[in-house]
Scaffold this motif. Structure first.
Motif, PDB file in Angstrom:
ATOM      1  N   SER A   1      -5.853   3.892   5.712  1.00  0.00           N
ATOM      2  CA  SER A   1      -5.901   2.587   5.063  1.00  0.00           C
ATOM      3  C   SER A   1      -7.001   1.759   5.724  1.00  0.00           C
ATOM      4  CB  SER A   1      -4.549   1.880   5.148  1.00  0.00           C
ATOM      5  OG  SER A   1      -4.182   1.678   6.488  1.00  0.00           O
ATOM      6  N   TRP A   2      -7.488   0.764   4.984  1.00  0.00           N
ATOM      7  CA  TRP A   2      -8.603  -0.032   5.494  1.00  0.00           C
ATOM      8  C   TRP A   2      -8.604  -1.399   4.834  1.00  0.00           C
ATOM      9  CZ3 TRP A   2     -12.942  -2.716   4.217  1.00  0.00           C
ATOM     10  CH2 TRP A   2     -13.859  -2.942   5.256  1.00  0.00           C
TER      11      TRP A   2
ATOM     12  N   ALA B   1      -5.576   2.510   0.452  1.00  0.00           N
ATOM     13  CA  ALA B   1      -5.019   3.663   1.153  1.00  0.00           C
ATOM     14  C   ALA B   1      -5.249   4.933   0.351  1.00  0.00           C
ATOM     15  CB  ALA B   1      -3.522   3.474   1.398  1.00  0.00           C
TER      16      ALA B   1
ATOM     17  N   GLY C   1      -9.437  -0.334  10.063  1.00  0.00           N
ATOM     18  CA  GLY C   1      -8.678   0.687   9.371  1.00  0.00           C
ATOM     19  C   GLY C   1      -7.806   1.460  10.326  1.00  0.00           C
TER      20      GLY C   1
ATOM     21  N   MET D   1      -2.427   9.276   6.107  1.00  0.00           N
ATOM     22  CA  MET D   1      -2.682   8.192   5.165  1.00  0.00           C
ATOM     23  C   MET D   1      -3.687   7.282   5.846  1.00  0.00           C
ATOM     24  SD  MET D   1      -0.133   5.481   3.386  1.00  0.00           S
ATOM     25  CE  MET D   1      -0.555   3.794   3.746  1.00  0.00           C
TER      26      MET D   1
ATOM     27  N   LEU E   1       1.294   0.778   8.550  1.00  0.00           N
ATOM     28  CA  LEU E   1       0.449   1.558   7.657  1.00  0.00           C
ATOM     29  C   LEU E   1      -0.887   0.901   7.364  1.00  0.00           C
ATOM     30  CD1 LEU E   1       3.079   2.947   5.161  1.00  0.00           C
ATOM     31  CD2 LEU E   1       2.115   4.043   7.182  1.00  0.00           C
TER      32      LEU E   1
ATOM     33  N   VAL F   1       0.868  -1.165   0.000  1.00  0.00           N
ATOM     34  CA  VAL F   1       0.000   0.000   0.000  1.00  0.00           C
ATOM     35  C   VAL F   1       0.910   1.221   0.000  1.00  0.00           C
ATOM     36  CG1 VAL F   1      -0.192   0.060   2.527  1.00  0.00           C
ATOM     37  CG2 VAL F   1      -1.979   1.057   1.129  1.00  0.00           C
TER      38      VAL F   1
ATOM     39  N   ASP G   1       7.208  -1.320   6.656  1.00  0.00           N
ATOM     40  CA  ASP G   1       6.618   0.015   6.598  1.00  0.00           C
ATOM     41  C   ASP G   1       7.757   1.025   6.518  1.00  0.00           C
ATOM     42  OD1 ASP G   1       3.655  -0.478   7.054  1.00  0.00           O
ATOM     43  OD2 ASP G   1       4.578  -1.601   8.690  1.00  0.00           O
TER      44      ASP G   1
ATOM     45  N   TRP H   1      -4.416   9.440   0.731  1.00  0.00           N
ATOM     46  CA  TRP H   1      -3.752  10.536   1.433  1.00  0.00           C
ATOM     47  C   TRP H   1      -4.760  11.662   1.597  1.00  0.00           C
ATOM     48  CZ3 TRP H   1      -0.178  11.553   4.680  1.00  0.00           C
ATOM     49  CH2 TRP H   1       0.273  12.851   4.862  1.00  0.00           C
TER      50      TRP H   1
END
Length: 181
Positions: free
Chosen positions: A72-73, A63, A85, A70, A58, A25, A41, A65
């Motif tokens: 993410s889920w 993901a 997430g 950032m 992360l 990601v 990461d 921005w």
């Protein structure tokens, strides 16, 4: 490099591990490229040509921005799927867990940043391709300012591995490849 129409191969980060999910990601912050996976990461700064390890994970395969974080889920591997997430702030080098979403768990969610919310779409099928209960949403939006989720309309048709983008007015998905997401 657009001016010279050339590519440069980056030196990989030190101690970069593998990724058992098969993909990474990433997000561009305006200064760095954040790159993460379940086992690695890092942040890459093109001005210094250096990688730095991140203290925080992360997160999942979707993901975006936000201009500050950032987000993410989702994610998962090997028969499981996640409905969790996180939001990573590169200034503090810390991640925070997002509140529980109304979404069904997903190994491959898709999403886009609207400038105000993250819109996330999932298939509603578990890793064995069986439907999750109808009570779980197939689409939702998360607002990082309020730290809240809201359900949105479910897709009218099934998509297979689409991409999502914000066009300034709406989330656009494509292409439609196969039944199921």
């Amino acid at each position: 490099h657009p001016a010279t129409r050339t590519w440069r191969v980056l030196t990989p980060p030190a101690r970069a591990g593998g990724n058992y999910e098969g993909s990474y990601v990433g997000a561009w912050t305006g200064r760095e490229m954040l790159v993460g996976g379940p086992l690695t990461d890092f942040a890459y700064n093109p001005r210094t040509n250096r990688w730095r390890a991140l203290r925080a994970a992360l997160g999942g395969p979707m993901a975006v921005w936000t201009g500050r974080e950032m987000i993410s889920w989702g994610g998962g591997c090997c028969g499981d799927a996640s409905a969790e997430g996180s939001a990573y702030n590169p200034v503090t080098n810390r991640a925070r867990k997002l509140p529980a979403s109304p979404l069904a768990a997903s190994q491959r969610p898709i999403g886009a940043w609207t400038g105000r919310e993250v819109v996330i779409v999932v298939s509603g099928l578990d890793p064995d391709r069986k439907p999750y209960p109808a009570a779980l949403a197939r689409a939702a939006a998360y607002n990082p300012t309020t730290n809240r989720w809201r359900r949105i309309a479910t897709l009218p048709v099934a998509f297979g591995n689409p991409q999502a983008a914000w066009d300034g007015q709406r989330v656009v998905l494509g292409p439609r490849l196969e039944p199921g997401v």
